[in-house]
Scaffold this active site. Sequence first.
Site, PDB file in Angstrom:
ATOM      1  CE  LYS A  77      48.923  19.279  80.316  1.00  0.00           C
ATOM      2  NZ  LYS A  77      48.495  18.099  81.044  1.00  0.00           N
TER       3      LYS A  77
ATOM      4  CB  CYS B 122      62.686   8.495  82.478  1.00  0.00           C
ATOM      5  SG  CYS B 122      63.531   9.401  83.790  1.00  0.00           S
TER       6      CYS B 122
ATOM      7  CB  CYS C 163      68.654   3.695  85.427  1.00  0.00           C
ATOM      8  SG  CYS C 163      67.723   5.045  86.207  1.00  0.00           S
TER       9      CYS C 163
ATOM     10  CB  CYS D 106      67.724   4.366  80.464  1.00  0.00           C
ATOM     11  SG  CYS D 106      67.463   6.034  79.828  1.00  0.00           S
TER      12      CYS D 106
ATOM     13  CB  CYS E 192      71.155  10.043  82.488  1.00  0.00           C
ATOM     14  SG  CYS E 192      69.887  10.582  83.653  1.00  0.00           S
TER      15      CYS E 192
HETATM   16  S1  SF4 Z   1      69.146   6.865  83.137  1.00  0.00           S
HETATM   17 FE1  SF4 Z   1      68.276   8.925  83.469  1.00  0.00          FE
HETATM   18  S2  SF4 Z   1      66.802   9.193  81.797  1.00  0.00           S
HETATM   19 FE2  SF4 Z   1      67.275   7.030  81.905  1.00  0.00          FE
HETATM   20  S3  SF4 Z   1      65.665   6.149  83.189  1.00  0.00           S
HETATM   21 FE3  SF4 Z   1      67.416   6.641  84.536  1.00  0.00          FE
HETATM   22  S4  SF4 Z   1      67.032   8.721  85.302  1.00  0.00           S
HETATM   23 FE4  SF4 Z   1      65.683   8.384  83.534  1.00  0.00          FE
END
Ligand code: SF4
Length: 221
Positions: free
Chosen positions: A133, A200, A207, A210, A216
């Site tokens: 990393k 996330c 979500c 998002c 997703c």
């Molecule tokens: S929609 Fe997907 S990328 Fe967006 S916060 Fe939820 S799990 Fe994470």
Amino acid sequence: MASAGPWEPFDIDTALERVRSAIQGYAAAAMFELAERGHASLFEQLVACLLSIRTRDEVSLPVSLQLLARAATPEAMRRLGPERIEALIRPVTFPEPKARTIHALATRTVEAFGGALPADARVLRSLHGVGPKCAHLALGVACGQEYISVDIHVHRVTNRWGYVHARTPERTLDALEAKLPRRHWVELNRLLVPFGKHVCTGTRPHCATCPVRAMCPRVGV
Ligand code: SF4
């Protein structure tokens, strides 16, 4: 009732483009922030990454700035000595072993490499305390080399996207190296660290608001 989605096929270019817009206004990941503040050498980036292990950016960034203001080169760090390094980095986790690791890194750089770390992932990974990393992130940020750096945010987000299916960050790295277009390798960490911290998130990801929601599959959420 609205469908749980996803409603669009997942596309990595589109996803990262949306993330790029979404993270504007959030603090940059610590290593990129340090580079923007003039601490962009391979040695400085590696030191900062060692300090950031198991420590939040909000803590490791000011500590890195404080330490590098005192000693930005391997020779200066070697002269500082492990006790004074430890005193300067006390807010991070495991200050005593981290101070010893950083001092040993500086000493080895002076004695074995003439004061300049080689920009070579295999050499960096052979140094005590330096894993893939940190080696990859430092080479990416300091030298522009194409490497993927997988921390817990990159691991979590790319698996929730269903882009990779891996149990550990190490396996995620292998999967991403096999799949992710190289143009995204260095930027992936810069994008997904703030995205993972603010959108996330580990628990209760946001979500509903998002920008990647439509494509997703929310694996494991
Ligand atoms: S929609 Fe997907 S990328 Fe967006 S916060 Fe939820 S799990 Fe994470």
